[in-house]
Design a protein around this motif. Structure first.
Motif, PDB file in Angstrom:
ATOM      1  N   ASP A 246       0.809  -1.219   0.000  1.00  0.00           N
ATOM      2  CA  ASP A 246       0.000   0.000   0.000  1.00  0.00           C
ATOM      3  C   ASP A 246       0.847   1.277   0.000  1.00  0.00           C
ATOM      4  O   ASP A 246       0.503   2.241  -0.683  1.00  0.00           O
ATOM      5  N   ARG A 247       1.914   1.308   0.793  1.00  0.00           N
ATOM      6  CA  ARG A 247       2.744   2.517   0.845  1.00  0.00           C
ATOM      7  C   ARG A 247       3.839   2.510  -0.217  1.00  0.00           C
ATOM      8  O   ARG A 247       4.484   3.526  -0.441  1.00  0.00           O
ATOM      9  N   GLY A 248       4.066   1.359  -0.866  1.00  0.00           N
ATOM     10  CA  GLY A 248       5.026   1.288  -1.960  1.00  0.00           C
ATOM     11  C   GLY A 248       6.478   1.316  -1.545  1.00  0.00           C
ATOM     12  O   GLY A 248       7.361   1.642  -2.343  1.00  0.00           O
ATOM     13  N   ILE A 257      12.031   0.452   8.770  1.00  0.00           N
ATOM     14  CA  ILE A 257      10.917   0.970   9.562  1.00  0.00           C
ATOM     15  C   ILE A 257      10.539  -0.020  10.651  1.00  0.00           C
ATOM     16  O   ILE A 257      10.269   0.357  11.802  1.00  0.00           O
ATOM     17  N   MET A 258      10.516  -1.304  10.319  1.00  0.00           N
ATOM     18  CA  MET A 258      10.196  -2.314  11.318  1.00  0.00           C
ATOM     19  C   MET A 258      11.273  -2.367  12.399  1.00  0.00           C
ATOM     20  O   MET A 258      10.975  -2.661  13.564  1.00  0.00           O
ATOM     21  N   SER A 259      12.506  -2.080  12.043  1.00  0.00           N
ATOM     22  CA  SER A 259      13.552  -2.021  13.059  1.00  0.00           C
ATOM     23  C   SER A 259      13.363  -0.821  13.982  1.00  0.00           C
ATOM     24  O   SER A 259      13.666  -0.890  15.176  1.00  0.00           O
ATOM     25  N   ALA A 293      -2.321   4.123  20.498  1.00  0.00           N
ATOM     26  CA  ALA A 293      -3.378   4.259  19.492  1.00  0.00           C
ATOM     27  C   ALA A 293      -2.941   5.133  18.323  1.00  0.00           C
ATOM     28  O   ALA A 293      -3.518   5.054  17.224  1.00  0.00           O
ATOM     29  N   CYS A 294      -1.937   5.971  18.534  1.00  0.00           N
ATOM     30  CA  CYS A 294      -1.445   6.856  17.473  1.00  0.00           C
ATOM     31  C   CYS A 294      -0.537   6.123  16.479  1.00  0.00           C
ATOM     32  O   CYS A 294      -0.312   6.616  15.366  1.00  0.00           O
ATOM     33  N   CYS A 295      -0.019   4.960  16.858  1.00  0.00           N
ATOM     34  CA  CYS A 295       0.942   4.255  16.005  1.00  0.00           C
ATOM     35  C   CYS A 295       0.331   3.835  14.660  1.00  0.00           C
ATOM     36  O   CYS A 295       0.923   4.100  13.607  1.00  0.00           O
ATOM     37  N   PRO A 296      -0.840   3.175  14.641  1.00  0.00           N
ATOM     38  CA  PRO A 296      -1.434   2.829  13.337  1.00  0.00           C
ATOM     39  C   PRO A 296      -1.759   4.060  12.494  1.00  0.00           C
ATOM     40  O   PRO A 296      -1.699   4.007  11.254  1.00  0.00           O
ATOM     41  N   MET A 297      -2.115   5.166  13.151  1.00  0.00           N
ATOM     42  CA  MET A 297      -2.404   6.390  12.406  1.00  0.00           C
ATOM     43  C   MET A 297      -1.138   6.922  11.730  1.00  0.00           C
ATOM     44  O   MET A 297      -1.189   7.464  10.619  1.00  0.00           O
ATOM     45  N   ALA A 298      -0.002   6.783  12.402  1.00  0.00           N
ATOM     46  CA  ALA A 298       1.262   7.202  11.792  1.00  0.00           C
ATOM     47  C   ALA A 298       1.554   6.365  10.548  1.00  0.00           C
ATOM     48  O   ALA A 298       2.028   6.894   9.530  1.00  0.00           O
ATOM     49  N   LEU A 299       1.281   5.070  10.610  1.00  0.00           N
ATOM     50  CA  LEU A 299       1.503   4.206   9.457  1.00  0.00           C
ATOM     51  C   LEU A 299       0.625   4.614   8.279  1.00  0.00           C
ATOM     52  O   LEU A 299       1.023   4.509   7.119  1.00  0.00           O
ATOM     53  N   LEU A 300      -0.557   5.107   8.577  1.00  0.00           N
ATOM     54  CA  LEU A 300      -1.475   5.526   7.515  1.00  0.00           C
ATOM     55  C   LEU A 300      -1.073   6.859   6.889  1.00  0.00           C
ATOM     56  O   LEU A 300      -1.144   7.031   5.660  1.00  0.00           O
ATOM     57  N   PHE A 301      -0.638   7.821   7.718  1.00  0.00           N
ATOM     58  CA  PHE A 301      -0.567   9.205   7.244  1.00  0.00           C
ATOM     59  C   PHE A 301       0.830   9.820   7.238  1.00  0.00           C
ATOM     60  O   PHE A 301       0.982  10.951   6.757  1.00  0.00           O
ATOM     61  N   ALA A 302       1.842   9.154   7.765  1.00  0.00           N
ATOM     62  CA  ALA A 302       3.189   9.742   7.759  1.00  0.00           C
ATOM     63  C   ALA A 302       3.639   9.987   6.316  1.00  0.00           C
ATOM     64  O   ALA A 302       3.512   9.101   5.460  1.00  0.00           O
ATOM     65  N   PRO A 303       4.175  11.171   6.007  1.00  0.00           N
ATOM     66  CA  PRO A 303       4.457  11.522   4.604  1.00  0.00           C
ATOM     67  C   PRO A 303       5.724  10.908   4.020  1.00  0.00           C
ATOM     68  O   PRO A 303       5.896  10.894   2.801  1.00  0.00           O
ATOM     69  N   SER A 304       6.628  10.421   4.872  1.00  0.00           N
ATOM     70  CA  SER A 304       7.883   9.881   4.345  1.00  0.00           C
ATOM     71  C   SER A 304       8.397   8.779   5.260  1.00  0.00           C
ATOM     72  O   SER A 304       8.031   8.711   6.433  1.00  0.00           O
ATOM     73  N   PRO A 305       9.265   7.892   4.738  1.00  0.00           N
ATOM     74  CA  PRO A 305       9.829   6.833   5.574  1.00  0.00           C
ATOM     75  C   PRO A 305      10.588   7.372   6.790  1.00  0.00           C
ATOM     76  O   PRO A 305      10.527   6.775   7.864  1.00  0.00           O
ATOM     77  N   LEU A 306      11.303   8.487   6.624  1.00  0.00           N
ATOM     78  CA  LEU A 306      12.062   9.041   7.741  1.00  0.00           C
ATOM     79  C   LEU A 306      11.132   9.474   8.873  1.00  0.00           C
ATOM     80  O   LEU A 306      11.349   9.132  10.049  1.00  0.00           O
ATOM     81  N   ILE A 307      10.106  10.237   8.537  1.00  0.00           N
ATOM     82  CA  ILE A 307       9.164  10.694   9.558  1.00  0.00           C
ATOM     83  C   ILE A 307       8.429   9.509  10.170  1.00  0.00           C
ATOM     84  O   ILE A 307       8.198   9.468  11.388  1.00  0.00           O
TER      85      ILE A 307
END
Length: 415
Positions: A246-248, A257-259, A293-307
């Protein structure tokens, strides 16, 4: 000299059990990290991934509750741990020999049966060997940081490197060797230790296992386990595939990111319980559940891998919470005679609902509505955990000692 010996064994036990439970999660999470490599060859879908996660969780639930209760009655822990580690290591290795979904499902189920008792047995041993002032820290290191370090920091780069270089099958097979080494360490260094007296509020009816169902804290911890495991199992099962499809992101970016998620797991795994030793179990659980609860939201909406990586470190706080509701609060609520039973029940029911039912539902929902839906389901679980935590009775010894009527802070374990 006796105090030094006890402190020495406390540290030795912590190190050995740290490796043991950390490797449990190395094996448990291996499927999530290797699934993008396996899915094409074995023709697997998101629904299959959900069912594979669910059957392992169901096996965890059944064996954790049943073996935990049996170990309380028989007083047997060390041999069970050794056998369990050998068995789940063999099943993890056999996962590399599968030819289709059904054989993979079978081996993951057997692996879950072996892994289920390890947490309640390990935590009941750890709480007895721990000093009261570092009980939360020890249990956080064992349950939270160990799983994060070996399962989510070491696991992704090691498994993905092996999959890229030698194929996903070899990544499963090589897991047998460290499992056998850990089984030897358990046999060599773990001993049955007399529990030291601790200032824990105990029950009026020690040994009455049915009375566990009357305890407010035990019932609430069981409910929290259901919804918080929904947060965790869905998140950890679907995030690698979500990031790639989904995020490509490329597999190396996903691994990085998983690390970051794993680094947060290690950090918060001991920081959250340590904070609870100071400010109390209940407020700590409420605060860090909401952050989770904010963690899944970050996965959805974070604009870049670094952020996204930075946000993973800041918001993946839930595994520190796990130590509180799965181990520390129950251990400070019930007597030794039913401790493994209580821990096994909380873990078992939580795995049944949050680990078995939730991933299957999420997998079918993902195939119908897209993978993004699983992140909303995950976040909802953490929010519900925070709400349930508001009704817990405080158990932290340092907090109870500061209260004017500390002896009445908990009316008894079976309320």
């Amino acid at each position: 000299m006796a105090d030094n010996n006890k402190a020495g064994y406390e540290n030795t036990l912590l190190c050995v059990l740290f490796l043991t439970f950390g490797f449990v999660f190395f094996d448990r999470l291996a499927l999530s990290f290797l699934f993008p490599y396996m899915s094409a060859e074995l023709n697997l879908s998101n629904s299959h991934l959900g069912m594979l996660s669910s059957v392992l969780a169901l096996a965890w639930a059944l064996s954790g509750a049943l073996v935990g209760a049996w170990s309380d009655r028989k007083g047997v822990r060390k041999p069970l741990l050794v056998i369990a580690v050998i068995l789940f290591s063999l099943c993890s290795a056999l996962s590399g020999l599968v030819t289709g979904f059904l054989s993979l499902l079978l081996f993951r189920g057997i692996m879950g049966l072996a892994e289920g008792p390890i947490l309640p047995l390990s935590q009941s041993m750890m709480v007895e060997a721990s000093s009261s002032h570092r009980r939360g820290l020890n249990m956080g290191l064992l349950q939270g940081s160990a799983a994060g370090l070996l399962g989510a920091v070491v696991g992704p780069p090691v498994l993905i490197h092996l999959a890229e270089a030698y194929g996903w099958r070899h990544a499963f097979i090589v897991s047998l060797l460290p499992g056998l080494l850990i089984a030897w360490l358990l046999w060599r260094y773990v001993r049955r230790d007399d529990p030291r007296p601790t200032p824990i509020i105990r029950d009026k009816e020690p040994g009455n296992r049915l009375a566990l169902l009357k305890s407010r804290n035990i019932v609430l911890c069981t409910l929290i386990s259901c919804v918080f495991l929904t947060w965790f199992v869905i998140l950890i099962s679907f995030t690698p595939t979500f990031l790639v499809t989904d995020r490509g992101y490329t597999p190396p970016s996903m691994s990085a990111i998983m690390s970051c998620l794993g680094a947060a797991w290690v950090l918060w795994g001991f920081v959250v319980p340590a904070i609870s030793d100071r400010i109390g179990r209940r407020p700590t659980l409420v605060i860090f559940s909401l952050i989770s609860a904010c963690c899944p939201m970050a996965l959805l909406f974070a604009p870049s891998p670094l952020i996204l990586g930075i946000l993973m470190v800041l918001t993946f706080t839930g595994l520190g919470c796990f130590t509180l509701f799965m181990s520390t609060i129950p251990a400070e609520t019930v007597p030794r005679e039913v401790m493994a039973t209580a821990l096994g029940m909380i873990m078992g029911v939580g795995e049944l609902i949050g680990g078995f039912v939730a991933p299957t539902v999420a997998g079918f929902a993902a195939d119908r509505f897209g993978l993004s839906i699983v992140m909303w389901i995950s976040s909802s679980g953490a929010v519900l955990a925070a709400l349930l935590s508001l009704f817990l009775k405080e158990t932290a010894p340092s907090v109870l000692q500061r209260q004017p009527s500390s002896t009445h802070a908990i009316e008894g374990s079976y309320l």
